[in-house]
Design a protein around this motif. Sequence first.
Motif, PDB file in Angstrom:
ATOM      1  N   GLU A 139      13.686  56.258  -3.976  1.00 26.31           N
ATOM      2  CA  GLU A 139      12.448  56.672  -5.144  1.00 26.31           C
ATOM      3  C   GLU A 139      12.663  55.332  -6.059  1.00 26.31           C
ATOM      4  O   GLU A 139      11.720  55.051  -7.020  1.00 26.31           O
ATOM      5  CB  GLU A 139      12.420  57.718  -5.677  1.00 26.31           C
ATOM      6  CG  GLU A 139      11.488  58.711  -4.917  1.00 26.31           C
ATOM      7  CD  GLU A 139      11.451  60.145  -5.367  1.00 26.31           C
ATOM      8  OE1 GLU A 139      11.434  61.008  -4.563  1.00 26.31           O
ATOM      9  OE2 GLU A 139      11.560  60.200  -6.525  1.00 26.31           O
ATOM     10  N   ARG A 140      13.885  55.391  -6.599  1.00 28.88           N
ATOM     11  CA  ARG A 140      14.136  54.759  -7.977  1.00 28.88           C
ATOM     12  C   ARG A 140      14.551  53.298  -7.570  1.00 28.88           C
ATOM     13  O   ARG A 140      14.765  52.452  -8.399  1.00 28.88           O
ATOM     14  CB  ARG A 140      15.582  55.452  -8.820  1.00 28.88           C
ATOM     15  CG  ARG A 140      14.990  56.538  -9.537  1.00 28.88           C
ATOM     16  CD  ARG A 140      16.024  57.602  -9.674  1.00 28.88           C
ATOM     17  NE  ARG A 140      15.575  58.649 -10.780  1.00 28.88           N
ATOM     18  CZ  ARG A 140      14.816  59.595 -10.270  1.00 28.88           C
ATOM     19  NH1 ARG A 140      14.460  59.549  -8.939  1.00 28.88           N
ATOM     20  NH2 ARG A 140      14.459  60.589 -11.092  1.00 28.88           N
ATOM     21  N   GLY A 141      14.622  52.972  -6.083  1.00 28.12           N
ATOM     22  CA  GLY A 141      14.792  51.701  -5.749  1.00 28.12           C
ATOM     23  C   GLY A 141      16.288  51.367  -5.665  1.00 28.12           C
ATOM     24  O   GLY A 141      16.977  51.623  -6.307  1.00 28.12           O
ATOM     25  N   VAL A 142      16.665  51.104  -4.347  1.00 27.83           N
ATOM     26  CA  VAL A 142      18.012  50.612  -3.938  1.00 27.83           C
ATOM     27  C   VAL A 142      18.290  49.365  -3.783  1.00 27.83           C
ATOM     28  O   VAL A 142      17.178  48.495  -3.791  1.00 27.83           O
ATOM     29  CB  VAL A 142      18.625  51.330  -2.635  1.00 27.83           C
ATOM     30  CG1 VAL A 142      18.423  52.865  -3.008  1.00 27.83           C
ATOM     31  CG2 VAL A 142      17.709  51.074  -1.591  1.00 27.83           C
ATOM     32  N   VAL A 170      25.120  62.510 -16.217  1.00 26.31           N
ATOM     33  CA  VAL A 170      24.217  61.651 -16.762  1.00 26.31           C
ATOM     34  C   VAL A 170      22.852  61.867 -16.331  1.00 26.31           C
ATOM     35  O   VAL A 170      22.606  62.277 -15.010  1.00 26.31           O
ATOM     36  CB  VAL A 170      24.427  60.170 -16.749  1.00 26.31           C
ATOM     37  CG1 VAL A 170      25.845  59.832 -17.331  1.00 26.31           C
ATOM     38  CG2 VAL A 170      24.646  59.832 -15.225  1.00 26.31           C
ATOM     39  N   ALA A 171      21.680  61.524 -17.192  1.00 26.58           N
ATOM     40  CA  ALA A 171      20.483  61.597 -16.883  1.00 26.58           C
ATOM     41  C   ALA A 171      19.999  60.144 -16.742  1.00 26.58           C
ATOM     42  O   ALA A 171      19.990  59.286 -17.667  1.00 26.58           O
ATOM     43  CB  ALA A 171      19.511  62.243 -17.678  1.00 26.58           C
ATOM     44  N   ILE A 172      19.606  59.730 -15.492  1.00 24.91           N
ATOM     45  CA  ILE A 172      19.185  58.395 -15.090  1.00 24.91           C
ATOM     46  C   ILE A 172      17.549  58.263 -15.034  1.00 24.91           C
ATOM     47  O   ILE A 172      16.903  59.056 -14.554  1.00 24.91           O
ATOM     48  CB  ILE A 172      19.478  58.040 -13.535  1.00 24.91           C
ATOM     49  CG1 ILE A 172      21.202  58.345 -13.470  1.00 24.91           C
ATOM     50  CG2 ILE A 172      19.139  56.624 -13.499  1.00 24.91           C
ATOM     51  CD1 ILE A 172      21.909  57.406 -14.126  1.00 24.91           C
ATOM     52  N   THR A 173      17.193  57.501 -16.193  1.00 27.53           N
ATOM     53  CA  THR A 173      15.674  57.485 -16.414  1.00 27.53           C
ATOM     54  C   THR A 173      15.085  56.760 -15.028  1.00 27.53           C
ATOM     55  O   THR A 173      15.753  55.942 -14.297  1.00 27.53           O
ATOM     56  CB  THR A 173      15.382  56.497 -17.355  1.00 27.53           C
ATOM     57  OG1 THR A 173      16.017  55.363 -17.354  1.00 27.53           O
ATOM     58  CG2 THR A 173      15.755  57.377 -18.793  1.00 27.53           C
ATOM     59  N   PRO A 174      13.722  56.966 -14.631  1.00 30.44           N
ATOM     60  CA  PRO A 174      13.464  56.923 -13.451  1.00 30.44           C
ATOM     61  C   PRO A 174      13.303  55.045 -12.957  1.00 30.44           C
ATOM     62  O   PRO A 174      13.304  54.713 -12.073  1.00 30.44           O
ATOM     63  CB  PRO A 174      11.856  57.104 -13.386  1.00 30.44           C
ATOM     64  CG  PRO A 174      11.830  58.057 -14.390  1.00 30.44           C
ATOM     65  CD  PRO A 174      12.851  57.756 -15.323  1.00 30.44           C
ATOM     66  N   ASN A 175      13.619  54.458 -14.092  1.00 30.27           N
ATOM     67  CA  ASN A 175      13.487  53.092 -14.155  1.00 30.27           C
ATOM     68  C   ASN A 175      14.939  52.283 -13.610  1.00 30.27           C
ATOM     69  O   ASN A 175      15.134  51.259 -13.072  1.00 30.27           O
ATOM     70  CB  ASN A 175      13.158  52.068 -15.201  1.00 30.27           C
ATOM     71  CG  ASN A 175      13.937  52.712 -16.620  1.00 30.27           C
ATOM     72  OD1 ASN A 175      14.555  53.671 -16.582  1.00 30.27           O
ATOM     73  ND2 ASN A 175      14.075  51.681 -17.352  1.00 30.27           N
ATOM     74  N   ARG A 176      16.021  53.073 -13.830  1.00 28.96           N
ATOM     75  CA  ARG A 176      17.496  52.575 -13.664  1.00 28.96           C
ATOM     76  C   ARG A 176      17.867  53.237 -12.327  1.00 28.96           C
ATOM     77  O   ARG A 176      18.907  53.730 -12.454  1.00 28.96           O
ATOM     78  CB  ARG A 176      18.194  53.030 -14.632  1.00 28.96           C
ATOM     79  CG  ARG A 176      17.838  52.420 -16.204  1.00 28.96           C
ATOM     80  CD  ARG A 176      17.620  50.773 -15.997  1.00 28.96           C
ATOM     81  NE  ARG A 176      18.883  49.940 -15.871  1.00 28.96           N
ATOM     82  CZ  ARG A 176      19.927  49.907 -16.463  1.00 28.96           C
ATOM     83  NH1 ARG A 176      19.855  50.131 -17.631  1.00 28.96           N
ATOM     84  NH2 ARG A 176      21.089  49.426 -16.104  1.00 28.96           N
TER      85      ARG A 176
END
Lengths: 787, 338
Positions: A361-364, A183-189
């Motif tokens: 970077e995407r937030g944990v 899957v490609a996770i968009t940067p916001n998710r």
Amino acid sequence: MRFSLALLKQYLATQKSPKEICQILDNGGIEVEELSIPTPPNSKGFEIAKIVTAKPIEGTKLKLCKAQSKSGIHSIVCGAANATEGMFAILATLGTRVGDITIAKRKIQGIVSEGMLCSLEELGLAEKHNAPKNNTQKDNPQKHNAQKNNAQKDDGIVSLPPNVKLEDEPFKALLESLTMFEVAITPNRGDCASVYGIAREIAAAGGGKLSMKKLRKIAKTAPPSPMKINIDSPNCSFFGAVLIKGVTNLTSPPSLQQSLAQMGMSSINAAVDITNYFSGAFCRPLHCYDANKIKDIKITEKSSSFEALDGNQYKLTQDTAVESDGKIAALAGVIAMFNKAAVARASRKLNLHTESSYRFERGVDHNEALDMLHEAALQIAHHCGGEVHSPVYEGKTKLPPRRIKLGPKLVERVGGVKLTSSQISQMLQKSGSLIHSHNTLDKTQGILNVEVPSYRHDIREPTVLVSEVLRLRGLDAIKSQPFNHPSQNLDAFTRLEYIAKRAFANRSLQEIVTWSFVPTLFANKAGDKAEGKTEGKTGGDNVEIANPINKEQMAFLRSNLVLNLLEQEADEMFELGPVWLDPSLEQRHIASIRLSTNQNTSQNTLYEAKQDVLHCLEVLGAAPTQLAQTSRALYHPGLSGEFRQNKKAVAYFGMVHPKFQRAANVSKPAFCAEILLDELSLNASLKKEPFQQLKFQPVERDFAFVVSEQVSAGELVDVLLTANQLITAVNVFDVYRGKPLSQNEKSLALKVTIQPQHKTLTSEEIEQITTELVTAATKVKAKLRNE
Amino acid sequence: MNDLKALSHIEDKFIKLVEGADSAEQLERLRVEAFGKKGEFTALFQRLGSMNAKERPTFGKSLNQTKQKIQTLLEAKIAKVANEAEAKALSTQKADITLNLSNFKGGKLHPITAVTEEITSIFLKMGFAIATGPQIEDDFHNFSGLNIPDDHPARQMHDTFYLKDSDLLLRTHTSSVQLRYLKKHGAPCCIIAPGRVYRADSDQTHTPMFHQIEGLCLGTNYTMAHLKGCLERFIAEFFGDGFETRLRPSYFPFTEPSAELDVKQPNKGWMEVLGCGMVHPNVLKTCGINPSNIGGFAFGLGVERLAMLKYNIQDLRQFFGCNNQWLKHYGINVEQVL
């Protein structure tokens, strides 16, 4: 990001097929780039078997295994190194078709074998090692780390998870571990950058039930930790550590190794594998440090060099680092709760992308950091032994909740969809938000007070909540509105391109598109700047790229089209596109190239190139006022020319200078035509005067003048045109050199058109004009040939 | 009475003679025999003058009718014989129509030009005007002004080319024109911006340079429903009828909500065609536009991708070179109206 169906099912109870799961993810904005489902063989004769005993056969690498399946105990001679007691495997019983063979009772080293324990390859399920896939997804570091996705090792027999039952369908568990999603996770998710996150996403969309074992806590009675943590950086909101003393770090159990493989990660050792599992499964980057090398921990901003676990040196400039005893132990978030922006900056600057930086970077999720630390420490101690100490940490364990107001009005204004307040409320609750009671004013307007889940870093504004609502509702719910505006005309700027391209195509030239880059071998060689278009600018012709992907072809932006056409060895082709003499000066040129078939006809090709320019200028309505030899370095000094408007060169034509032809390895003489489209003044009026039929037939007379080589045809034509005002045209139709003319002479044959205005001319009058013509010709020392 | 009888005889005679004649010469002779100075009809007309007033009208009428009849027959026969003679002559002249004029080499337009013009004309028709912007851009117009701050992970995906010793870059998308246009002209607006864009990436499916067309439509009452209507109309005009479309949620930093538009050909799978969304309030604020008054949508499509889908082009890299065969195959004649 990659993961197997088996892993997903550890956190999601679902009846959905892999394809249905893809559909759910796609509809929710998680793009499934690839789903690979292996095709199993016919299951007839295959059974799940538990290896009860596996005894080495002396003098061989073989083992005698007793395997218990639903049909009984089987005695099997097996050569696989990984065949061990207690392992679940796939047994092909006697008479079963496996690939091209049928399993029969046979003697191996004198011992009877009653079946076969199968490897992936024998089952036809081994991954074919294809060349890397075409579409490399740039934001996915796992691709680079591990290409293989097999849950099973290449050598050895299939090892099934310990929770299988002998009565199970033999390939079910195996197929689930081999069914891979990418899957490609968009940067916001960032919240979806883990298997658990994906499961949560599917559950929110009604695709199953989320299941998660309760996280354990380190006992309150655990010994206190001697470590101290000091955060001296605005980029770290929380740091926690657990000391485990007396660890024996071994290889991971097969099940953990398989789980990592099912996320595209490779196994290192038990402790590291467990932290990596937390990263991949829960989006919780964790890090193991050697306690002997770490004392107290300080999180600080560093500017120095640092050797990371990967053995490479990295230079830090004000980047957040984990430091112990004054030494840098880790680069925050990259190779070890950090600020996502700081991690993104450092990782991009150092060009160092890891599983951990990808997630930070995407937030944990800040709020579960400590809980996950407890559980991970206990798991490490379980596998590796050791004494778990109480955790130490600094920073807030929970961040204050984020609340955002949203009402149906905004949803309708942005999304064009009418939803009630309670519909919106229901959807948001399903995806993990809490809806709080609202004040009276909000209540009357149906505005909700939404507390978004701590793992949704992206939801910080009402419009993002609108997106969330529309996403959950499904974008199909948006009913399209007709879009009708009064039509627009093509603007003059674009129209110029349309016309110029057609003008060149009509000259039998094929349009091509080449890179905006000039090959490095031509860089700063064409002398375009010297042409005087950017006075006062210094440096070479070509704007240079700092980070070219190809140093030979793409390190410089082009300053003309000619060299690109030449380098392509194009013939009878043209291009219209941008060139730069300076970063702030982008201009459109159009240029053609024609290769001359042989030296003798090359003069003709020169005039073809000239005609390319003239035709295009004519249809564009740009009348050239002056023609001259050009001094442009790109061209042969004698076989070239330029057209000027207001004393400024706007078009060139001629043979490309032989030095460029040699450099480009073009053996035939190349002739180019160039028009500087943005320099043109479109001065010619396209307006038509009323038509007037000329009453008198024009008179045409042919002449041949002998003139010195130093005089151009154009000069002779110009003086002849001024001989008498009834002369409307003078066209050269032949040029002759050779005997009986002298070396420095040529004969120009030309047709003169005399247009009577008010009466038919008498032969005397025509004779008079002829005399005037001959007289005029003497201005350039031309004589009638026959005299 | 005798005169009438004689007339009838003459009539019968000439009918037979005309019928029997089969050459232009014979027919000319007959014409002279009948109507020449000494012709039989001429003689009868001369006699008419000597008849009495009683006979004259009757005979005169018959004579005129007969003359007319024979003349018509004669002319028809002359025409017939002439036609036959010409047909015979033409039948001996024959060209080999399988021969051709030697190599007509009309140049063709590149498929990128053709598809760009095609897309442009559809959007012009829908009320979009063309806007342009530079290909060498600064960080603000390409990134930060589009709500992509320095630390945004989306920057990684853009693989930006930077200029040496400079903060400038090659634009990674035509979205930079949004800011250029809005800062200069403000809203409302309805524009498309075609052009070259650059990303430091090169493999089978990526080229370091490619072409995009940006769309931007801002006004007081646009919703995602207008975006959908606009793109559906575009797809219908570009691909023709029979294509389904769907919007799928996605993410772009400069639109919120963001979506991808997929199209589905009959009996084929869904294909991703373009990215779109409602312009992010931060982008509007950056351009001095109040997002509570003005809003709208933006989209960006890849020209090569659309060309490949529509014209069955397999290899992206062939767009940028001079493979003559390929260019002749996919090139579009200039006369084509797109």
